[in-house]
Every structure is written in structure tokens, then in C-alpha cells.
Motif scaffolding. Structure first.
Motif, PDB file in Angstrom:
ATOM      1  N   GLN A  12       0.824  -1.205   0.000  1.00  0.00           N
ATOM      2  CA  GLN A  12       0.000   0.000   0.000  1.00  0.00           C
ATOM      3  C   GLN A  12       0.856   1.252   0.000  1.00  0.00           C
ATOM      4  N   GLU A  13       0.345   2.259  -0.677  1.00  0.00           N
ATOM      5  CA  GLU A  13       1.058   3.534  -0.767  1.00  0.00           C
ATOM      6  C   GLU A  13       0.583   4.464   0.343  1.00  0.00           C
ATOM      7  N   LYS A  14       1.331   5.530   0.599  1.00  0.00           N
ATOM      8  CA  LYS A  14       1.043   6.436   1.711  1.00  0.00           C
ATOM      9  C   LYS A  14      -0.336   7.089   1.610  1.00  0.00           C
ATOM     10  N   ASN A  15      -0.719   7.557   0.440  1.00  0.00           N
ATOM     11  CA  ASN A  15      -1.954   8.320   0.312  1.00  0.00           C
ATOM     12  C   ASN A  15      -3.132   7.502  -0.207  1.00  0.00           C
ATOM     13  N   GLU A  16      -3.024   6.191  -0.215  1.00  0.00           N
ATOM     14  CA  GLU A  16      -4.122   5.374  -0.712  1.00  0.00           C
ATOM     15  C   GLU A  16      -5.303   5.401   0.244  1.00  0.00           C
ATOM     16  N   GLU A  17      -6.495   5.515  -0.316  1.00  0.00           N
ATOM     17  CA  GLU A  17      -7.705   5.550   0.495  1.00  0.00           C
ATOM     18  C   GLU A  17      -8.153   4.127   0.805  1.00  0.00           C
ATOM     19  N   PHE A  18      -8.364   3.850   2.081  1.00  0.00           N
ATOM     20  CA  PHE A  18      -8.813   2.533   2.510  1.00  0.00           C
ATOM     21  C   PHE A  18     -10.328   2.448   2.391  1.00  0.00           C
ATOM     22  N   PHE A  19     -10.834   1.227   2.164  1.00  0.00           N
ATOM     23  CA  PHE A  19     -12.276   1.015   2.202  1.00  0.00           C
ATOM     24  C   PHE A  19     -12.741   1.178   3.646  1.00  0.00           C
ATOM     25  N   ASP A  20     -13.920   1.739   3.815  1.00  0.00           N
ATOM     26  CA  ASP A  20     -14.446   1.835   5.172  1.00  0.00           C
ATOM     27  C   ASP A  20     -15.208   0.552   5.509  1.00  0.00           C
ATOM     28  N   SER A  21     -15.773   0.515   6.686  1.00  0.00           N
ATOM     29  CA  SER A  21     -16.431  -0.711   7.146  1.00  0.00           C
ATOM     30  C   SER A  21     -17.706  -1.026   6.367  1.00  0.00           C
ATOM     31  N   GLU A  22     -18.211  -0.076   5.563  1.00  0.00           N
ATOM     32  CA  GLU A  22     -19.408  -0.330   4.767  1.00  0.00           C
ATOM     33  C   GLU A  22     -19.145  -1.304   3.622  1.00  0.00           C
ATOM     34  N   VAL A  23     -17.895  -1.390   3.183  1.00  0.00           N
ATOM     35  CA  VAL A  23     -17.535  -2.312   2.111  1.00  0.00           C
ATOM     36  C   VAL A  23     -17.256  -3.676   2.741  1.00  0.00           C
ATOM     37  N   PRO A  24     -18.003  -4.710   2.356  1.00  0.00           N
ATOM     38  CA  PRO A  24     -17.879  -6.032   3.001  1.00  0.00           C
ATOM     39  C   PRO A  24     -16.706  -6.857   2.465  1.00  0.00           C
ATOM     40  N   TYR A  25     -15.510  -6.281   2.470  1.00  0.00           N
ATOM     41  CA  TYR A  25     -14.334  -6.947   1.902  1.00  0.00           C
ATOM     42  C   TYR A  25     -14.064  -8.292   2.570  1.00  0.00           C
ATOM     43  N   LEU A  26     -14.100  -8.334   3.896  1.00  0.00           N
ATOM     44  CA  LEU A  26     -13.825  -9.597   4.599  1.00  0.00           C
ATOM     45  C   LEU A  26     -14.869 -10.656   4.278  1.00  0.00           C
ATOM     46  N   SER A  27     -16.127 -10.249   4.157  1.00  0.00           N
ATOM     47  CA  SER A  27     -17.181 -11.207   3.801  1.00  0.00           C
ATOM     48  C   SER A  27     -16.953 -11.759   2.405  1.00  0.00           C
ATOM     49  N   GLU A  28     -16.564 -10.887   1.484  1.00  0.00           N
ATOM     50  CA  GLU A  28     -16.299 -11.330   0.113  1.00  0.00           C
ATOM     51  C   GLU A  28     -15.131 -12.317   0.081  1.00  0.00           C
ATOM     52  N   ILE A  29     -14.065 -12.016   0.813  1.00  0.00           N
ATOM     53  CA  ILE A  29     -12.913 -12.918   0.872  1.00  0.00           C
ATOM     54  C   ILE A  29     -13.327 -14.254   1.489  1.00  0.00           C
ATOM     55  N   GLY A  30     -14.144 -14.219   2.527  1.00  0.00           N
ATOM     56  CA  GLY A  30     -14.608 -15.452   3.165  1.00  0.00           C
ATOM     57  C   GLY A  30     -15.401 -16.336   2.219  1.00  0.00           C
ATOM     58  N   VAL A  31     -16.291 -15.733   1.442  1.00  0.00           N
ATOM     59  CA  VAL A  31     -17.087 -16.482   0.467  1.00  0.00           C
ATOM     60  C   VAL A  31     -16.167 -17.100  -0.587  1.00  0.00           C
ATOM     61  N   LEU A  32     -15.206 -16.316  -1.060  1.00  0.00           N
ATOM     62  CA  LEU A  32     -14.282 -16.827  -2.075  1.00  0.00           C
ATOM     63  C   LEU A  32     -13.409 -17.954  -1.525  1.00  0.00           C
ATOM     64  N   MET A  33     -13.002 -17.853  -0.267  1.00  0.00           N
ATOM     65  CA  MET A  33     -12.207 -18.932   0.343  1.00  0.00           C
ATOM     66  C   MET A  33     -13.036 -20.216   0.446  1.00  0.00           C
ATOM     67  N   TYR A  34     -14.302 -20.073   0.807  1.00  0.00           N
ATOM     68  CA  TYR A  34     -15.178 -21.243   0.875  1.00  0.00           C
ATOM     69  C   TYR A  34     -15.283 -21.906  -0.500  1.00  0.00           C
ATOM     70  N   LEU A  35     -15.499 -21.101  -1.541  1.00  0.00           N
ATOM     71  CA  LEU A  35     -15.599 -21.655  -2.894  1.00  0.00           C
ATOM     72  C   LEU A  35     -14.292 -22.309  -3.332  1.00  0.00           C
ATOM     73  N   ALA A  36     -13.164 -21.676  -2.996  1.00  0.00           N
ATOM     74  CA  ALA A  36     -11.862 -22.234  -3.364  1.00  0.00           C
ATOM     75  C   ALA A  36     -11.636 -23.587  -2.692  1.00  0.00           C
ATOM     76  N   ASN A  37     -12.135 -23.740  -1.486  1.00  0.00           N
ATOM     77  CA  ASN A  37     -11.945 -24.993  -0.743  1.00  0.00           C
ATOM     78  C   ASN A  37     -12.937 -26.077  -1.119  1.00  0.00           C
ATOM     79  N   THR A  38     -14.036 -25.722  -1.764  1.00  0.00           N
ATOM     80  CA  THR A  38     -15.042 -26.734  -2.086  1.00  0.00           C
ATOM     81  C   THR A  38     -15.035 -27.114  -3.561  1.00  0.00           C
TER      82      THR A  38
END
Length: 113
Positions: free
Chosen positions: A64-90
Motif C-alpha cells: 500500500q502507498e502512503k496516500n491510498e484511500e482505505f475502504f471503510d467498514s461499509e464495504v464487506p471486503y472480509l465477507s467477500e474474501i470469506g465467500v471466495l475462500m469457501y468456494l476455493a476450498n469446495t
């Protein structure tokens, strides 16, 4: 005893019985997830990840760069990663590497991720 037929759905896995093989997939689950994350209009790609560059400045997965804007908690990034991990494992082992690359940024994802 009456034959109830072949199993078509078990624990979220869709099962298709073909003449010489059995095909297991999760198409219905994937469609549901795409709608949940407002990605049902996305276009499928044959390669699940863009090519990484050896030039650190051009690599979309560079640190990550110094001035990059992070996603706030409204973006369900962790949920999306979790769903993708489940699909990758099944049923989608081909997405394992890209999902693991994206999971590296789960504590502070940016638009680039």
C-alpha cells in the motif's frame, strides 16, 4: 422399498449425474453471492486474476502507498474474501491463489484490491 432417485442437491452442492460421470458445482450459490455483493452484472473471465508485473510500481498488488484511500467498514471486503475462500476450498480450486493474494490486504483493503 421405493427408489427416491438420485441426489441433486446436498449441503449446497449441486450434483448432476451424467452418463459416465458425476458433476458437482455451486452455480446457484455463486449466483446468490454475486447478487448479495451487487456483482451480478459482472462479466466472467477465463483467468481469475490479472497478470502481476515484476516492476513493483506497475504491480497492482504492490504494498500500500502512503496516500491510498482505505475502504471503510461499509464495504464487506472480509465477507467477500470469506465467500471466495469457501468456494476455493469446495468446488473452485482454480481461484485459490488470487483469493489468497487478496486476503493479504484484508486488514486494510483499498480500491485497487
Amino acid at each position: 422399498m421405493k427408489d427416491i432417485g438420485k441426489t441433486k442437491l446436498c449441503l449446497g452442492l449441486q450434483i448432476e449425474h451424467l452418463p459416465n460421470e458425476t458433476f458437482v458445482h455451486q452455480s446457484a450459490y455463486i449466483e446468490k453471492v454475486l447478487k448479495q455483493f451487487y456483482m451480478d452484472g459482472a462479466h466472467p473471465l477465463s483467468t481469475p486474476m490479472i497478470v502481476r508485473s515484476l516492476d513493483m510500481n506497475k504491480d497492482p498488488f504492490r504494498p500500500q502507498e502512503k496516500n491510498e484511500e482505505f475502504f471503510d467498514s461499509e464495504v464487506p471486503y472480509l465477507s467477500e474474501i470469506g465467500v471466495l475462500m469457501y468456494l476455493a476450498n469446495t468446488t473452485r480450486p482454480g481461484i485459490t491463489f488470487p483469493v489468497n493474494v487478496l486476503a493479504r490486504y484484508s486488514s486494510a483493503p483499498t480500491r485497487r484490491h
